[in-house]
Motif scaffolding. Structure first.
Motif, short mmCIF file in Angstrom:
data_model
loop_
_atom_site.label_atom_id
_atom_site.label_comp_id
_atom_site.label_asym_id
_atom_site.label_seq_id
_atom_site.Cartn_x
_atom_site.Cartn_y
_atom_site.Cartn_z
N ALA A 1 0.81 -1.22 0.00
CA ALA A 1 0.00 0.00 0.00
C ALA A 1 0.84 1.27 0.00
CB ALA A 1 -0.92 0.00 1.22
N GLY B 1 0.06 1.04 -6.82
CA GLY B 1 -0.85 2.01 -6.21
C GLY B 1 -0.17 3.32 -5.85
N ALA C 1 -0.57 7.02 -7.69
CA ALA C 1 -1.01 8.19 -6.91
C ALA C 1 0.04 9.30 -6.96
CB ALA C 1 -1.29 7.78 -5.47
N SER D 1 -10.75 8.36 0.06
CA SER D 1 -10.17 7.06 -0.28
C SER D 1 -10.81 5.94 0.54
CB SER D 1 -8.66 7.10 -0.06
OG SER D 1 -8.07 5.88 -0.41
N ARG E 1 -13.09 2.80 -0.73
CA ARG E 1 -12.65 1.44 -0.40
C ARG E 1 -13.81 0.64 0.21
NH1 ARG E 1 -9.55 -3.27 -0.16
NH2 ARG E 1 -8.59 -3.57 1.86
N LEU F 1 -7.63 3.89 -4.41
CA LEU F 1 -6.41 4.69 -4.36
C LEU F 1 -6.28 5.59 -5.60
CD1 LEU F 1 -3.10 3.11 -3.08
CD2 LEU F 1 -3.12 5.10 -4.54
N ALA G 1 -3.32 6.13 0.45
CA ALA G 1 -3.01 4.69 0.54
C ALA G 1 -3.59 4.10 1.83
CB ALA G 1 -1.51 4.47 0.48
N ALA H 1 -7.28 3.65 1.42
CA ALA H 1 -7.57 2.54 0.50
C ALA H 1 -7.27 1.18 1.12
CB ALA H 1 -6.75 2.69 -0.79
#
Length: 456
Positions: free
Chosen positions: A161, A168, A172, A358, A362, A372, A402, A405
């Motif tokens: 993450a 991811g 981002a 986020s 999720r 994300l 992160a 997410a």
């Protein structure tokens, strides 16, 4: 995308009702998870006004895309794991770890090894390859499997993450204009305490609270040939490190391409990245392991080992695919877009808004990657328009996204079912352990990023 006329409120209500119905069918009425997921996916598609002629294609798209990602990976990973287990390689590595760290620090040793392995390798691939070592340690020392599994699984989850070169955080960072080199440092520094408190200490507590036996699929019909000496430690490490090195070709070159250091469209980069794709990397590793062990075991025996690896994972693959189907239906309903539009004008500080949006995405649709990247894309204009943000601030915002997410992995997340089925946990226990651990990891990462943004 479904052209629904429903607003964010009704869509959220349908999603919450679908999750409750799913848990009721599985926990109360003991309906098999695969059947329950398919049934609730159809009901959710109808409730969110997916046209009748699009219902089945929507289900198959979610199911197929998840299987495309999971089936090859789980099948090849299970073969590597079973080869290490049956040849005694897993036991060699387990013994070496324990000799270095001691019996009482076995969960810590597994976690540290997973943090190192987790730098280049994706969460699910790393966990599947490490499971035989985790189970070997658990079998040797007894106690709940969770004591050993959660610190390792949490390490892979935290690295996946928070730290580039995982896709991811790279995506981002690219969307928000963060420096990827600096994000590697910031992400790694935040990942260590996040893992220690959210996965290692929680894993020790959960192991005392929930006594989880070693999965029956680990205790298989293909017995280890004790007449053959176990492989040397160096060979076991080579087999474990080979997929890591190969996968790093893909993730590392992708990161350098995003940074503009190399030309990502050149043939040599594309070829090396192809070799580093997880299914290809795992296939090469399986073939290497078969060649390496062929001098110690007959080809017939090795074939039987590979065949035995595939049987127990059929249920895992199907249930995980059905979990992806449920998440896919929620995504196609437009719930993510409706929720994001509702949350985008909250007036919260940028880093807090990034986490909240986020996390909401999720929880609503299950996929951490979708949450994300969607949250990063939504926050990009706000971040660009906010004056005075330093390079550190941008990295902390990526970490906050992160973290959001990561939290609250539940029944619409295919990863939830992957962990549940591999460890042979019922859904209630998975919610009390895996879901809580993921929430701790995401929450702690966000708090550390928030503190960092206030200090630096």
């Amino acid at each position: 995308m479904n052209e629904t006329t429903l607003g964010a409120g009704p869509l959220l209500g349908i999603a919450a009702g679908a999750v409750l119905l799913l848990l009721l069918l599985i926990i109360r009425f003991r309906l098999h998870a695969f059947l329950a997921l398919v049934l609730v996916s159809i009901a959710t598609a109808l409730a969110t006004q997916v046209p009748y002629d699009k219902v089945v294609p929507t289900l198959l798209t979610g199911f197929g895309s998840t299987l495309a990602a999971v089936a090859l990976l789980v099948g090849l990973g299970a073969m590597i794991g079973r080869l290490l287990e049956i040849t005694g390689g897993a036991q060699v590595l387990a013994d070496t770890l324990i000799n270095k760290f001691g019996e009482k620090r076995a969960p810590f040793a597994l976690g540290i090894a997973s943090l190192l392995f987790g730098f280049p390798i994706f969460f699910d691939a790393g966990l599947i390859v490490m499971l035989p070592i985790i189970f070997s340690v658990a079998k040797r020392f007894g106690g709940s499997t969770l004591t050993y599994a959660l610190p390792a699984a949490g390490a892979f989850a935290a690295m996946h993450a928070l730290v580039p070169p995982h896709p991811g955080p790279v995506a981002a960072a690219d969307l928000l204009g963060a420096n990827i080199g600096l994000l590697v440092i910031v992400g790694a520094i935040i990942a260590l305490p996040t893992w220690y408190f959210g996965a290692y200490l929680f894993g020790l507590w959960a192991g005392k609270r929930f006594n989880l036996k070693i999965p029956s699929s680990f205790l298989t019909d293909v017995e280890r040939d004790t007449s053959v000496a176990p492989p040397p430690f160096s060979l076991v490490m080579t087999i474990l490190l080979l997929p890591l090195v190969l996968i790093f070709l893909d993730t590392g070159l992708n990161t350098l391409s995003v940074m503009g250091t190399i030309d990502g469209s050149s043939d040599w980069v594309q070829f090396l990245r192809m070799i580093g794709k997880t299914p290809v990397a795992l296939l090469i590793t399986v073939l290497f392991a078969l060649i390496a062990f062929s001098g110690r075991h007959t080809r017939k025996h090795l074939e039987k080992v590979c065949e035995g690896a595939l049987g127990p994972i059929c249920s895992i693959i199907l249930v995980t695919g059905a979990g992806g189907m449920f998440g896919g239906v929620l995504r196609s309903s437009g719930i993510g877009d409706a929720l994001a539009a509702t949350l985008s004008d909250t007036g919260l500080p940028v880093i807090v808004a990034a986490f909240v949006i986020s996390a909401a995405l999720r929880v609503a649709q299950g996929s951490a990657t979708v949450a994300l990247t969607t949250a990063a894309a939504l926050m990009a204009p706000t971040v660009a328009a906010t004056p005075g943000l330093s390079e550190f601030d941008l990295c902390f915002i990526v970490v906050a996204i992160a973290g959001g997410a990561t939290v609250l992995s539940h029944v619409n997340d295919s990863g939830f079912w992957l962990v549940s089925r591999f460890l042979e946990m019922d859904e209630k226990t998975t919610l009390k352990t895996w879901t809580v651990m993921e929430t701790l990891l995401g929450g702690i990462a966000f708090l550390l990023a928030l503190i960092g943004s206030l200090i630096l």
